[in-house]
Enzyme design. Structure first.
Site, PDB file in Angstrom:
ATOM      1  N   ILE A   1      39.703  32.849  44.936  1.00  0.00           N
ATOM      2  CA  ILE A   1      39.721  33.692  43.740  1.00  0.00           C
ATOM      3  C   ILE A   1      38.751  33.110  42.719  1.00  0.00           C
ATOM      4  O   ILE A   1      38.524  31.904  42.684  1.00  0.00           O
ATOM      5  CB  ILE A   1      41.164  33.801  43.162  1.00  0.00           C
ATOM      6  CG1 ILE A   1      41.238  34.804  42.016  1.00  0.00           C
ATOM      7  CG2 ILE A   1      41.691  32.447  42.743  1.00  0.00           C
ATOM      8  CD1 ILE A   1      42.662  35.099  41.562  1.00  0.00           C
ATOM      9  N   CYS A   2      38.166  33.983  41.924  1.00  0.00           N
ATOM     10  CA  CYS A   2      37.321  33.598  40.788  1.00  0.00           C
ATOM     11  C   CYS A   2      37.479  34.704  39.749  1.00  0.00           C
ATOM     12  O   CYS A   2      38.183  35.676  39.999  1.00  0.00           O
ATOM     13  CB  CYS A   2      35.868  33.406  41.228  1.00  0.00           C
ATOM     14  SG  CYS A   2      35.025  34.922  41.674  1.00  0.00           S
ATOM     15  N   PRO A   3      36.857  34.603  38.581  1.00  0.00           N
ATOM     16  CA  PRO A   3      37.084  35.630  37.561  1.00  0.00           C
ATOM     17  C   PRO A   3      36.796  37.066  38.005  1.00  0.00           C
ATOM     18  O   PRO A   3      37.547  37.977  37.679  1.00  0.00           O
ATOM     19  CB  PRO A   3      36.164  35.209  36.418  1.00  0.00           C
ATOM     20  CG  PRO A   3      36.101  33.726  36.541  1.00  0.00           C
ATOM     21  CD  PRO A   3      36.103  33.470  38.026  1.00  0.00           C
TER      22      PRO A   3
END
Length: 161
Positions: free
Chosen positions: A117-119
């Protein structure tokens, strides 16, 4: 007998096809083929991101099921500052630049599912592809990233000081 039947059928199909070509709606499409082409192209361009997004990652609900049922590891590949600002609850931070060096320390079993996950979901897609190349066959990307996680009303936490 078959040949005669085929000739009759062929003739009738030609009559139907010719009648269809002479109708007003078909005449409109033939006369305005460029407008039809623009409409089909723009519709395809509008639909393409939806098809592409669904094909390449997990939804937040699927990620939660994977975490709960198969003990998947949630790894946030954001930079330390982004991770401190907000991250999914239970996520471990490995910045994308340090992924190759630190992934083996955090996830020791290569058959364990990993959700990156990332922004926004872009860096996590890169991380999932890199993890697969490193031998982690069950590495997956969370489509939409932390934004999708937040939109699904899943828990977000901030790093403690």
């Amino acid at each position: 007998m078959r040949l005669a039947l085929w000739r009759i059928l062929k003739c009738e199909l030609c009559k139907i096809f010719c009648y269809f070509l002479e109708s007003d709606s078909v005449k409109f499409f033939i006369d305005n083929w460029h407008l039809v082409l623009v409409a089909i192209t723009s519709g395809g361009l509008l639909i393409w991101p939806l098809i592409k997004e669904n094909a390449k990652g997990l939804t937040p609900q699927n990620a939660v099921q994977l975490i709960n049922r198969e003990r998947a590891v949630l790894i946030d590949v954001s930079d330390a500052e982004e991770f401190a600002a907000a991250h999914a609850k239970g996520a471990k931070n490995i910045p994308l630049k340090e992924l190759e060096a630190k992934l083996g320390v955090v996830v020791k079993k290569k058959d364990l599912p990993i959700v990156f996950i990332c922004p926004l979901g872009k860096r996590s897609a890169t991380a999932a592809a890199a993890a697969i190349k490193m031998g982690y066959a069950n590495a997956q990307n969370l489509s939409g990233g932390l934004r999708a996680w937040r939109d699904a009303n899943l828990p977000i936490e901030k790093a403690s000081a």
